[in-house]
Structures are given as structure tokens and as C-alpha cells.
Write an enzyme that holds these catalytic residues in place. Structure first.
Site, PDB file in Angstrom:
ATOM      1  N   ASP A 138      50.715  45.098  47.818  1.00  0.00           N
ATOM      2  CA  ASP A 138      49.495  45.845  47.803  1.00  0.00           C
ATOM      3  C   ASP A 138      49.006  46.339  46.308  1.00  0.00           C
ATOM      4  O   ASP A 138      47.957  46.821  46.187  1.00  0.00           O
ATOM      5  CB  ASP A 138      49.413  47.268  48.768  1.00  0.00           C
ATOM      6  CG  ASP A 138      49.424  46.844  50.151  1.00  0.00           C
ATOM      7  OD1 ASP A 138      48.802  45.830  50.837  1.00  0.00           O
ATOM      8  OD2 ASP A 138      50.347  47.358  50.771  1.00  0.00           O
ATOM      9  N   ASP A 148      46.329  40.356  55.435  1.00  0.00           N
ATOM     10  CA  ASP A 148      45.690  41.104  54.517  1.00  0.00           C
ATOM     11  C   ASP A 148      46.026  40.716  53.117  1.00  0.00           C
ATOM     12  O   ASP A 148      45.425  40.913  51.846  1.00  0.00           O
ATOM     13  CB  ASP A 148      46.512  42.556  54.561  1.00  0.00           C
ATOM     14  CG  ASP A 148      46.664  42.930  56.061  1.00  0.00           C
ATOM     15  OD1 ASP A 148      46.631  42.143  56.968  1.00  0.00           O
ATOM     16  OD2 ASP A 148      46.326  44.195  56.351  1.00  0.00           O
TER      17      ASP A 148
END
Length: 368
Positions: free
Chosen positions: A89, A149
Site C-alpha cells: 500500500d 486493489d
């Protein structure tokens, strides 16, 4: 839409200036707890970059120097993230904060943080699987889990590749996008949430939808990540296959979205309309605006932009848009984080706010 945008940014400015009073030197906003109290995160939570990112968007619209000072302070909190190698991330965390900061100020120090962050993210790539690993924790028998994602983190790699003439970073981003295109999608262009690879030979071990209703269901936010990710990759590379894939995803969504444009948390869940996901709607709206500016067919340009406008008008309605001083100072209500785990259900989320503001700014530029 100009009046609507002005109203949203007035509220956003009030909410996010007040939000800072809830934070300390090491925390950033995440959501609201089940007992309706403010929920902060550490800088290492995956959504830590969205608050400073939203502040950059508010500053871009308002040119308020008080907002700029607050934005710089909260961006700098994330400095250690550039060295993180155990989490995919990094792209979310740095591109939203430092990336927007560099775009708006040209600050070379921000640019250097982005490059180091991209190099850290690149360590998670395997030439055997052809993808960057998402999670290090291994549940359900996973060996090399990759989630849809992760497409969003490729923008950091592509930016750093171009800014620093590093072909390896572009190779990693393209290879990840190509492998995901091959393995993450069904025949109707809907996406699984997670694909687990064998790290030794790269074959697909399983396909799952961890945060959706079922493995074969259409988890709303996952489809949003896919649409945004491939639209972004076409913008960054000019590779036609990414544009074609983004159009296929968009056309699938146009057939499945409800009348007001805000997605169900999962399109296939029984009584799925019990929960809408404002975050998925905001991400899709931003992607639809960008896609409308990239496609060549005039009819589809209008169609995609019209869907984005519908979604933005719905999200700016009283049902979703908070009144100043409410909602623990978040902008949007009614998002869904992870319903199967009963985590962050029907609450505000920092990334819903971020992509909502981004979509409004993109729409404003697209229609000027």
C-alpha cells in the site's frame, strides 16, 4: 455542477480543518467506531495517505494557505513510509500525499520521497509470478496473495519510472498489470478480489473474493479499483490494451449500477441493496471522468461522463454528504469497508472522501 462543487469544497474545508484537532503527530483519520466515536490510524495503516491527499485537493480548489500549511504538516507525517517493504500500500500512502504535493508545488524533496517509496514497493515484485505481492499474512492457505486493489499502487511505480528514467519500475508496473489482466477477470470483465499464486512456478492456485459476498460475486469496490487502475495505466503508458480493458469494465458496470449510480457493497449479495458503498461510487466516478477523456467514441465519452455526474450528484445529496460539524468531520457517509468481517460497515471512510474530491476536480476540468 459548479455550484455543487463549490458547496462540497466549502464543507470539505470546514470538516478537514476541524479534523486536524482530532489528530496528534503520529495519527491520521480512518473512520468511525461502532459506538460512533472517531477512529484514527497510525501512519502505517493502508489509508493513511488519504487525509493529506484530500487536503491537497482542498488546497488546489480553495488556494487557502491555512489549508496548505495543514496539508504539508500531515504529508510529512508519512516520511517513514518511503522505506516500507512489507506492504503493497506504499502507493496509496505516498502517491495520494506526496504525489499530489509534488504535482501542486514542484517540491523536489517530495519527488525524492516518491522515488524511494517506488523502489521499496518494487522489492515486492516477483519475476516468477509476474506480480507484486499484496499481503504477507497467509490466511486460507494463501502462498502469494495479490488483490485487485494493488492496481492502484502501480501509479507510483509509473510516476517514478518517468521522473527518474528508471525502466525497471515501468517493467514491474506493466508486468503486474498484464498478469492481473490475464488472471483476475471473468468473461464478463468483472474482477475477483484476490488471486493466490504459487511463488515457485507462478501458476494460479485459487481465485477468491475475500471482502465480498462470495468468491464469484461482484464486490463493488473491487470493480472500482479495476476500472480506475486500467484507466490510469492507459494514461501512464498509452498501451491500447489497457484502454480496451477499462472500457470493457466500464460497460459491464453501466449494466449493473443502480439508477442513482452508487454501487451496492456487492452487486450479487442477497439483499445487497441494504448497503451502498459511497467509497466505491467515488472511485468509479473519478475513473469514469478520466476514461471519458481518453476514449475516442463520442457517444461513450458522453455516456461515461454522464455516469460520473450522476454518481457525484448522488454523493453530494443530503443522504451521503455530511453537514459541517457532524460525521466526526468526514465528508461522506455510508461506505462499506469489509462487511464479511463486520469491519467499517455503513460508516465514513477516508478514501471515500479522497476520491470524491478528486472526481469533482476532474469533472470540473473536463467540462471547462
Amino acid at each position: 455542477m459548479d455550484t455543487l462543487t463549490a458547496r462540497v469544497f466549502t464543507i470539505a474545508e470546514q470538516q478537514y480543518l476541524a479534523m486536524d484537532n482530532r489528530l496528534d503527530d503520529t495519527t491520521l483519520p480512518q473512520s468511525i467506531t461502532p459506538d460512533s466515536t472517531f477512529k484514527p490510524s497510525t501512519i502505517y495503516w493502508w489509508c493513511s495517505g488519504f487525509y493529506p491527499g484530500s487536503l491537497w485537493y482542498i488546497y488546489e480548489y480553495t488556494q487557502n494557505n491555512a489549508v496548505k500549511a495543514l496539508t504539508e504538516k500531515n504529508t510529512l507525517k508519512l516520511d517513514p513510509i518511503q522505506y516500507v517493504t512489507n506492504d503493497h500500500d506504499v502507493g496509496f500512502q505516498l502517491n495520494c500525499s506526496y504525489g499530489n504535493g509534488f504535482r501542486l508545488t514542484g517540491n523536489e524533496a517530495y519527488k525524492n520521497v516518491l522515488y524511494q517509496g517506488a523502489q521499496s514497493l518494487a522489492t515486492r515484485f516477483s519475476p516468477i509470478t509476474g506480480v507484486t505481492r499484496s499481503w504477507d499474512f497467509l490466511r486460507r492457505g494463501w502462498r502469494y496473495p495479490v488483490i485487485i486493489d494493488n492496481m492502484m499502487n502501480l501509479e507510483l511505480l509509473m510516476f517514478a519510472s518517468k521522473a527518474f528514467a528508471n525502466d525497471t519500475l515501468e517493467y514491474i508496473a506493466r508486468t503486474h498489470a498484464n498478469t492481473t489482466l490475464k488472471n483476475h477477470f471473468r468473461e464478463d470483465y468483472s474482477s475477483y478480489h484476490l488471486v493466490d499464486y504459487d511463488p515457485e512456478d507462478g501458476h494460479v492456485r485459487s481465485r477468491q473474493t475475500v471482502q465480498g459476498y462470495a468468491n464469484e460475486s461482484l464486490w463493488g469496490r473491487g470493480q472500482a479499483w479495476a476500472l480506475y487502475g486500467y484507466t490510469m495505466m492507459y494514461r501512464m503508458t498509452g498501451d491500447e490494451k489497457y484502454l480496451i480493458h477499462a472500457e470493457h469494465i466500464a460497460d459491464m458496470l453501466l449494466l449493473r449500477l443502480p439508477a442513482d449510480g452508487v454501487p451496492y457493497w456487492d452487486f450479487d449479495a442477497p439483499n445487497g441493496n441494504e448497503y451502498r458503498d459511497a467509497s466505491a461510487g467515488a472511485i468509479m466516478a473519478s475513473a469514469f471522468v478520466e476514461l471519458s477523456g481518453l476514449v475516442r467514441d463520442k457517444k461513450m465519452k458522453k455516456t461515461y461522463l454522464s455516469m460520473a455526474e450522476k454518481q457525484l450528484r448522488t454523493l453530494a445529496s443530503p443522504h451521503y454528504l455530511a453537514e459541517p460539524g457532524t460525521n466526526c468531520n468526514f465528508i461522506l457517509k455510508h461506505s462499506v469497508g469489509n462487511l464479511p468481517e463486520k469491519s467499517e460497515v455503513d460508516v465514513p471512510l477516508s478514501y471515500a472522501d479522497y476520491y470524491f474530491l478528486e472526481a469533482l476536480l476532474r469533472y470540473k476540468k473536463a467540462t471547462e
